[in-house]
Motif scaffolding. Structure first.
Motif: not given
Length: 263
Positions: A12-16, A256-258
């Motif tokens: 998970l690569d998440a930003a806010q 989302l990345h593998d």
């Protein structure tokens, strides 16, 4: 020579971000948490006088995260229980504080199971959840608004919903009177490498069109860059409009990345 046994894991690569706009207070709130291979993202947009909206949004966010951390599980029933806990917490606060009787909040939540590569979402109001696949919008939550009802009845054009005079009239929100309940996806959404989610309050999506969201995703390589580019477009769209004020605006970008990991 022995080679390590590798498997594909979902990263998970998440930003806010959240911003006040031109309002006096920020009535948006957002948070996320991880428990083992589960992640819960939640976003709210509050309304109500005497700082009620700010309080309602924060109460709802904190309640969802509290319940998730205590009882982390992946199912529609579990996700519904997280929102039900938020509904209870806001209702208790309204009963205990006369000045907060008018407060309410939208809510949107995404629950991701990284191990089993699937997701669920739930929402009330017009805080939106977009799912992207191969850079294009695959699904979007449906606003609980009078304008959306008119679209569903064939009496309004969805492409003009941002300008509709009844867009801000909601029929479902935490703390609002009525018998509306959270809308929860019944079946888990299968996730693939390259999928993405955008969760955003109306102060964000009203200034970024769907094709602009897709363009920004296709021309960036991280959640942080995706959010930044969309916000730049929002600022440009506002500057060329006749709008005087900008609402609070908040968003999560989740890519989302593998990736290969050792067993």
């Amino acid at each position: 020579m022995h080679k390590p046994n590798l498997k594909l894991a979902m990263h998970l690569d998440a930003a806010q971000f959240t911003a006040i706009g031109t309002r006096k207070t920020n009535e948006d709130a957002l948070a996320w948490a991880n428990e083992d291979e589960l992640a819960c993202f939640v976003l709210a947009d509050g309304t109500g006088g005497h700082s009620g909206g700010e309080i309602a949004a924060r109460l709802a966010i904190d309640a969802v995260i509290e319940k998730f951390v205590r009882e982390a599980s992946f199912s529609a029933r579990a996700l519904r229980s997280y929102l039900d806990w938020a509904i209870l917490k806001v209702a208790q606060s309204k009963r205990d504080n006369l000045s907060q009787r008018q407060m309410s909040t939208t809510i949107a939540a995404v629950l991701i199971d990284q191990s089993n590569r699937c997701a669920l979402w739930a929402h009330m109001g017009d805080t939106r959840i977009y799912q992207f696949r191969q850079g294009r919008i695959k699904a979007v939550s449906k606003d609980h608004s009078q304008a959306q009802r008119l679209v569903d009845a064939g009496m309004a054009d969805y492409s003009r919903i941002r300008q509709h005079p009844h867009r801000n009239r909601l029929f479902a929100a935490i703390g609002a009177e009525g018998d509306s309940v959270p809308e929860v996806t019944a079946d888990a959404l299968e996730l693939r490498h390259g999928d993405a989610f955008l969760m955003c309050t109306d102060g964000f999506w009203e200034w970024v069109l769907e094709h602009e969201m897709e363009f920004c995703l296709a021309t960036t390589n991280s959640s942080e860059a995706w959010l930044s580019k969309m916000n730049a477009i929002a600022e440009k769209n506002i500057s060329t409009s006749k709008a005087i004020n900008r609402d609070n605006f908040s968003a999560f970008a989740i890519c989302l990345h593998d990736e290969q990991v050792k067993r």
